[in-house]
Design a protein around this motif. Structure first.
Motif, short mmCIF file in Angstrom:
data_model
loop_
_atom_site.label_atom_id
_atom_site.label_comp_id
_atom_site.label_asym_id
_atom_site.label_seq_id
_atom_site.Cartn_x
_atom_site.Cartn_y
_atom_site.Cartn_z
N UNK A 1039 0.80 -1.24 0.00
CA UNK A 1039 0.00 0.00 0.00
C UNK A 1039 0.82 1.29 0.00
N UNK A 1040 2.12 1.26 -0.36
CA UNK A 1040 2.92 2.49 -0.20
C UNK A 1040 2.45 3.64 -1.08
N UNK A 1041 2.05 3.33 -2.34
CA UNK A 1041 1.61 4.41 -3.23
C UNK A 1041 0.34 5.06 -2.68
N UNK A 1045 -0.34 9.09 -1.61
CA UNK A 1045 -1.47 9.94 -2.04
C UNK A 1045 -2.21 10.51 -0.83
N UNK A 1046 -2.44 9.65 0.15
CA UNK A 1046 -3.18 10.10 1.34
C UNK A 1046 -2.41 11.18 2.09
N UNK A 1089 2.03 2.60 7.69
CA UNK A 1089 3.45 2.81 7.39
C UNK A 1089 4.32 1.97 8.32
N UNK A 1090 3.89 1.87 9.59
CA UNK A 1090 4.65 1.04 10.56
C UNK A 1090 4.70 -0.41 10.08
N UNK A 1091 3.56 -0.91 9.57
CA UNK A 1091 3.53 -2.30 9.10
C UNK A 1091 4.49 -2.49 7.92
N UNK A 1092 4.49 -1.50 7.00
CA UNK A 1092 5.39 -1.60 5.84
C UNK A 1092 6.84 -1.59 6.31
N UNK A 1137 9.40 5.21 -1.57
CA UNK A 1137 8.02 5.73 -1.57
C UNK A 1137 7.63 6.18 -0.17
N UNK A 1138 8.04 5.43 0.85
CA UNK A 1138 7.74 5.84 2.24
C UNK A 1138 8.40 7.17 2.55
N UNK A 1139 9.57 7.37 1.97
CA UNK A 1139 10.30 8.61 2.21
C UNK A 1139 9.49 9.81 1.71
#
Length: 1337
Positions: A1039-1041, A1045-1046, A1089-1092, A1137-1139
């Motif tokens: 779900x990073x993308x 967006x969010x 994000x923590x899970x990723x 992407x997380x960055x």
């Protein structure tokens, strides 16, 4: 000639002997030796004489010796000599080797090596000489001609060993050659050579030759290379096991050619014994094994470190005391980690695509159990210990209200529950296979059941039940041990007693003595002082009644849960005839009748258990119903015109100030009603025309008349007749209040029981339905009074009404009649019930409570409440009705008048559906296809196979339509509660879709569309929708993308930390708006994000483990660079992407509180993981590989997009902090508010130092990596400013002076009481701390 040589040798000088020997031909001496040796004469003396006459100082003597050596080795190898003579010759030759000059030694060694390569040795006895020759060669000084080169003795030895290892070895001599090397001093390099050669030979040997070779290798390992030896052995057997498995699962014809399973296991067992023996002598070997397996635990995606063979080896090593604890800790950690990894993989499509699925440690352990049947006694003890360790460590834990967290079936198990189940499986399988250990397993299980009264032991009871179920006859030998445990029954909690008796019940059928000892114990317990003991006795007796069938009872097919009866291969009736069984059961009934004079709790158990007994043992019907009838008569007013019809006073016990319930009359009536209904439906039809029975039916008729009369009189009775009208006292503090509460709950219970009774006999008559409605009105009045009086606090009475006396079957029938019955003849009578909305709402409400009870306890109250089949059937029926009612009459259509009080019926139906879907997935996972089939409208008889996904998708579409209708309504008409329930139902149903199916993709895009197009300002709805979107997205791809967006949407709505910056609003998701952006959506995206980050961290750990294993051999690391590439790329892409996601959030003006707190914590994690990745590349750079370009880009991005804005965000948070405590209302603000603000500030700023440290660590390791990789990674990173600080004295003085002036002003302006002054005096201390923090920055 031999005599002459011997006599010359006896002289003082050897001159004559030398002279004589020189006169002889070489062949003469050789022939002489051969003859003497073959004849078995004293060849030793002759050899000594020849050596004496051939001194190595003379060339001729050395040459003669050399020839003699060659002759003797040939002689020994020929096999013509007796063993003793051959040994004597070799012994003499060994003694004389050191006298040889270097060149002769080289020749001799080459001769041996040649013979080995050619395979000309016949028995290999002469090989004992080779180590002595090589050792002697190593001690020679000066240069020797070895091949074409001139080398020193040591180098010459090295070259010879190298030549020996590179040549061909005949498989007959592998063991002897390995044994030979233990006597040769070897360097580490040479050891590696030798090991490599020996392990290459493993695959060429027959299985029987492996154990002796392993033994030699273990002796050899004492010189070093322990790790190499263990690795080689484990890898070899792991490979063998794999081949064996493939062959077994492959073509059956192959079995003719391959190794039989038994032989392989016996060889493995012997090898394990050798290794364990070596470890008991050499601790270092044991430590090396543990290190080796630990390394595998870090491991890559396909390591061979943990395999069935290595697990068996570890379990066997556990018998050595010094390693026991370490071994079990290691195995426990491996099992838990394996289940944890599995859980992580199952929850993420991203990981599934990257990581190949590999077999779980649990299947390997169970394979070891299976293999241990081949006389692996040394492993069995370890298996049993390990099984108990897993069950003890990971069993259910006790939680606050004393309820244990029960494990649920299916995939929803946690790693703890999986590990505990594995422990149980190990013990059960070991119990089945090994007779020797059965007694010990049973003993340990029973010990835990008896001694751990306070902690939950359901897992041990389950294991005991499985053991008994498997082999009740085998356990007869241990029956005394089980009987002993019965002595503790009266001291154990009720739940444990029920579990234990249920588990051992099949044994009672085959062991008369055990049954007798149980009955004695139960009789004693019946009159014990403790209430629990008496309840245990009742539970025990009821269980016996259920399971000892009297001949003539109805068949088991009409019974539920015939526990273990089918497993007991003994014809009970032939062993103890039916007459004995009947006498036995009636005797127990006598004992149970005495309980009817005991406390309410004991009676309650009896009433709840009688129905089950009756259903399983129908011959006891008369006895049971007579007992119940005589009990009811004590509280029943026989005169038909007396109101109220029940003596409620008699049901209540008053002892001094204590008022308590003596007779649970509602439960008694409930039991009578169910027993009567069952008797009428099952027994009476079977007895039609039986005259004897008709006489006995008198009291059934009497009961019917009593219930009929009760109904009429209860309807006539007013609340005043029970002294329970509105003016009555219901407070819990007074005696009268408590008494009234008890009476009220009894009357309500009786009304419910009579409702069900009248419905069951009504046959859709209008009068009966009117009676039911009147009974309900009585129930309703009381219920309303109780609710009103309960007021603020939920009292016991209010919570007591939460359980209904209606049975699940009746609720199912009632709802079907109310909502789905369209039969013309029933129309008129049903309209009576349908006219009352309150009654319909009540019916759905009871269904809700029943399902809630199922979710919380795993069963429901009432008959068949413990029978999963019946519960499941009723749930299917109820769901079908509720689904129809909700979809055909939506909430929006329901008449407005029906919504005034409480929830509308449709909303209740929806809530019921939501609970049922989650309960079915929790308790009936395997029956989901059946459940969904039951919901479908039955089509014409088509036998087309419809998948679970298709059925679930059909249901999903119905709820999607409802949600869309709801969302299209006006803002003021939007029902948030309904929307939430719909999302919850959709979430449950979406779990049933196959993630690869088109239906799943459709569901994902629909949910995404809902989130993109609906901008309801409802935080709860937003949270539900976003959670659904994430749960679907994760099963489809990472779900990073979506997160990126969010984060842009959140940034757009909340604005920037720099107030001058205008943020461009993106509108990817309409569901994100000013109301929902923070904290709702912000916290959701951060938790995702923590899970990723957790997944990425897991992958980096795997990669590191792989690199550390590769560095062992350089060639491996250069080849293995390729397989990691996709994983590395994926990790870097995720972090990139997380960055950008964090880049947006860190610039957002987030409100103080949990959002800032969580963001700072997650940033800290982000940097920690970036550091881990940098460390991985530092490791990689040790081998020839450089760092990929994509990594350089990531570092550049972190330097430009993240670190600078992190520091700005820290300043923003600190500035906010310095402003926030001085909020409006300054001077009047209480000290308490100041303290709260201060505490919040401290909590929020706690993560800041951690974040700064994480950033600085990241930059420190980047500098290392730059040096190691020769790439300047720091060019894009602006180094952080120094965080050192000093206290500036002049500023501090100035601030303190200002503060003192403020205080003086305050004192002048205030004219308050002294208490307020006290508060004022405390305030400045807080201010001082706040201002000091300013000058520390």
């Amino acid at each position: 000639m031999d005599q002459k040589i011997l006599s010359l040798a006896a002289e003082k000088t050897a001159d004559r002997l030398q002279a004589f020997l020189q006169t002889l031909e070489e062949d003469d001496l050789a022939n002489l030796l051969r003859n003497q040796a073959v004849k078995g004469r004293a060849v030793g003396a002759l050899l000594r004489a020849i050596f004496r006459g051939s001194p190595c100082s003379e060339e001729a003597g050395a040459l003669r010796r050399r020839k003699i050596y060659t002759c003797c080795t040939q002689l020994v190898e020929s096999g013509d000599l007796q063993k003793e003579i051959a040994s004597e010759i070799i012994g003499l030759l060994m003694l004389e080797v050191h006298c040889f000059p270097g060149p002769s030694l080289v020749e001799l060694a080459n001769e041996f090596i040649g013979a080995i390569k050619e395979g000309s040795l016949t028995n290999g006895k002469s090989l004992e000489l080779l180590p002595i020759i090589l050792t002697a060669l190593g001690t020679k000084k000066g240069s020797l001609a070895c091949g074409k080169d001139e080398l020193s003795g040591e180098e010459c030895r090295k070259q010879l060993i190298s030549t020996l290892c590179s040549g061909r070895w005949d498989q007959r001599y592998v063991v002897q050659l390995a044994s030979m090397f233990k006597d040769v001093p070897l360097t580490a390099e040479e050891m590696e050579l030798v090991m490599g050669k020996v392990f290459k030979m493993f695959s060429k040997l027959s299985l029987q030759e492996i154990p002796p070779l392993v033994y030699q290798l273990l002796i050899l390992s004492s010189k070093g290379s322990r790790k190499r030896v263990l690795e080689g052995i484990i890898a070899f057997f792991n490979e063998l096991d794999k081949q064996h498995k493939e062959e077994q699962s492959g073509d059956e014809l192959l079995d003719l050619i391959t190794v039989p399973s038994g032989e392989l296991r016996h060889v493995e067992g012997t090898v394990i014994l050798h290794v364990v023996f070596a470890m008991s002598l050499d601790c270092e070997l044991g430590r090396e094994l543990l290190k080796h397996v630990k390394a595998g635990q870090q491991g890559d995606f396909s390591n061979n470190y943990i395999c069935p063979f290595s697990i068996a080896l570890l379990l066997s090593v556990a018998r050595i005391q010094r390693f026991e604890e370490q071994v079990f800790d290691l195995l426990k950690a491996s099992v838990f980690k394996s289940f944890k990894d599995l859980q992580l993989l199952q929850g993420s499509k991203f990981l599934q695509n990257l990581v190949p699925h590999r077999s779980c440690v649990s299947s390997m352990v169970l394979e070891v159990v299976k293999n241990s049947v081949h006389s692996w006694d040394h492993v069995t003890q370890g298996l049993v210990q390990f099984g108990f360790i897993l069950m003890d460590s990971y069993g259910p834990k006790k939680i606050v209200d004393g309820q244990a967290i029960e494990s649920s079936p299916g995939l929803s198990r946690t790693p703890n529950q999986h590990a505990c189940k594995l422990g149980g499986d190990i013990l059960l399988e070991t119990f089945k296979i090994h007779e020797m250990i059965r007694q010990e397993i049973l003993e340990q299980v029973l010990n835990r059941v008896v001694t751990r009264a306070s902690s939950p032991i359901s897992h041990f009871l389950e294991l005991l039940a499985n053991i008994v179920m498997h082999s009740p006859l085998l356990l007869q030998s241990c029956s005394s041990r089980v009987s002993e445990s019965f002595d503790y029954l009266s001291l154990l909690p009720l739940q444990t007693v029920q579990g234990l008796l249920k588990a051992v019940q099949p044994l009672l059928k085959v062991s008369m003595s055990m049954r007798d000892s149980l009955i004695l114990v139960l009789r004693k317990a019946m009159f014990a002082r403790q209430l629990d003991a008496r309840k245990s006795a009742v539970a025990g007796f009821l269980l016996l009644l259920k399971n000892f069938k009297v001949l003539g009872s109805l068949s088991s097919s009409q019974c539920s849960q015939a526990i273990g009866v089918s497993q007991v291969h003994v014809d009970v009736h032939s062993r103890y005839n039916a007459v004995a069984n009947e006498a036995f059961c009636l005797e127990i009934m006598d004992s149970l009748r005495r309980c009817l004079g005991q406390q309410a709790d004991v009676r309650l158990m009896l009433y709840e258990g009688f129905y089950d007994v009756l259903r399983r043992n129908s011959q006891l019907a008369n006895s049971i119903i007579q007992t119940l009838l005589s009990q009811l008569k004590q509280f029943y007013e026989p005169q038909p015109d007396v109101l109220p019809p029940l003596k409620l006073e008699a049901c209540i016990l008053t002892q001094g100030d204590q008022i308590s319930l003596q007779e649970p009359l509602d439960h008694l009536l409930c039991c009578i009603q169910h027993c009567l209904a069952w008797y009428k439906s099952k027994v009476m039809p079977a007895q039609q025309g039986d005259e004897e029975e008709e006489e006995e039916e008198g009291f059934y008729q009497e009961l019917d008349d009593m219930l009929e009369s009760l109904t009429k009189r209860m309807i006539k009775s007013e609340l005043e007749d029970f002294e329970l009208d509105k003016s009555a006292d219901f407070s819990q503090s007074t005696g009268i209040g408590i008494k009234n509460n008890i009476c009220a709950s009894l009357v309500m219970g009786v009304c419910e029981v009579l409702m069900e009774y009248n419905f069951s006999i009504s046959n859709f008559s209008k009068n009966k339905f009117e009676d039911i409605l009147s009974l309900f009105m009585c129930y309703k009045k009381l219920s309303d009074i109780l609710t009103e009086k309960a007021g603020k606090g939920k009292t016991k009475a209010a919570s007591r009404t939460s359980d209904s006396f209606l049975s699940l079957k009746f609720v199912s029938d009632l709802l079907t009649a109310l909502f789905r019955d369209s039969t013309q003849s029933h129309e008129e009578s049903l309209s009576v019930l349908r006219s009352s909305d309150e009654f319909m709402r009540y019916a759905v409400g009871v269904a809700l409570r029943k399902v809630q009870q199922l979710k919380e306890t795993g069963h429901v109250s009432g008959p068949d409440g413990q029978n999963p089949d019946k519960i499941f059937q009723n749930l299917c029926d109820i769901t079908r009705v509720l689904l129809w009612r909700y979809t055909s009459i939506p909430t929006s259509v329901e008449e407005p008048g029906k919504k005034e009080k409480g929830k509308s019926i449709s909303l209740l139906c929806l809530e019921g559906l939501q609970r049922i879907f989650s309960a079915v997935q929790h308790f009936f996972q395997p029956r989901l296809p059946q459940f969904l089939r039951a919901l479908d409208v039955p089509d014409s008889e088509e036998e087309v196979e419809v998948t679970v996904t298709q059925r679930a998708a059909f249901q999903i579409r119905q709820f999607q339509r409802s949600l869309l209708n709801l969302l299209s309504s006006q803002e003021e008409e939007f029902n948030s509660k309904e929307a939430l329930l719909l999302i919850s139902v959709l979430t449950s149903l979406a779990r049933l879709l196959e993630p690869t199916s088109p239906q799943f993709v459709q569901m994902l895009s629909w949910t995404s569309k809902i989130c993109k197009e609906n901008s309801r300002e409802d935080a709860l709805f937003c949270k539900g929708a976003m959670n659904l979107l994430f749960s679907l997205h994760v099963a489809h791809k990472s779900p990073v993308a979506l997160l990126r967006d969010l984060s842009q949407d959140i940034h757009g709505h909340l604005g920037d930390i720099d107030e001058d910056v205008e943020v461009e609003k993106t509108n990817h998701f309409a569901v994100v708006n000013l109301r929902t952006a923070a904290p709702t959506v912000c916290l959701l995206v951060l938790s995702q994000a923590e899970k990723v980050l957790e997944e990425v961290d897991w992958l980096i750990t795997k990669l590191k483990g792989q690199v550390s294993q590769e560095t062992v051999s350089e060639e491996a690391s250069s080849q293995a660079a390729l397989p990691n590439h996709p994983v590395e790329k994926a990790v870097i892409m995720q972090l990139g992407t997380l960055l950008t996601f964090f880049h947006e959030l860190v610039q957002t003006a987030l409100p103080s509180g949990s959002c800032v707190d969580t963001l700072l914590r997650d940033l800290c994690k982000m940097y920690t993981i970036l550091t881990a990745l940098v460390k991985y590349y530092i490791q990689v750079c040790r081998s020839a590989r450089g760092i990929p370009k994509i990594m350089e880009k990531l570092v550049k991005l972190s330097g430009s997009h993240l670190t600078p804005v992190c520091y700005s965000f820290i300043s923003y948070v600190q500035n906010k902090r310095s402003r926030s405590p001085q909020c409006p209302g300054g001077k009047k603000k209480s000290a308490a508010a100041g303290a709260v603000a201060m505490a919040r500030v401290l909590r929020e700023t706690k993560p800041i130092p951690n974040l700064i440290f994480a950033i600085e660590q990241y930059e420190k390791f980047l500098i290392f990596l730059s040096k190691r990789s020769k790439v300047n990674l720091m060019q894009h990173i602006k180094l952080s400013t120094s965080r050192d600080f000093k206290i500036k004295g002049n500023i501090l003085d100035m601030l303190l002076r200002e503060e003192e002036e403020e205080e003086e002003e305050d004192d002048e302006n205030k004219e308050d009481t002294t208490s307020e002054h006290g508060e004022q005096n405390k305030e400045p201390a807080k201010k001082k701390r706040r201002k000091e923090t300013k000058c520390l920055s």
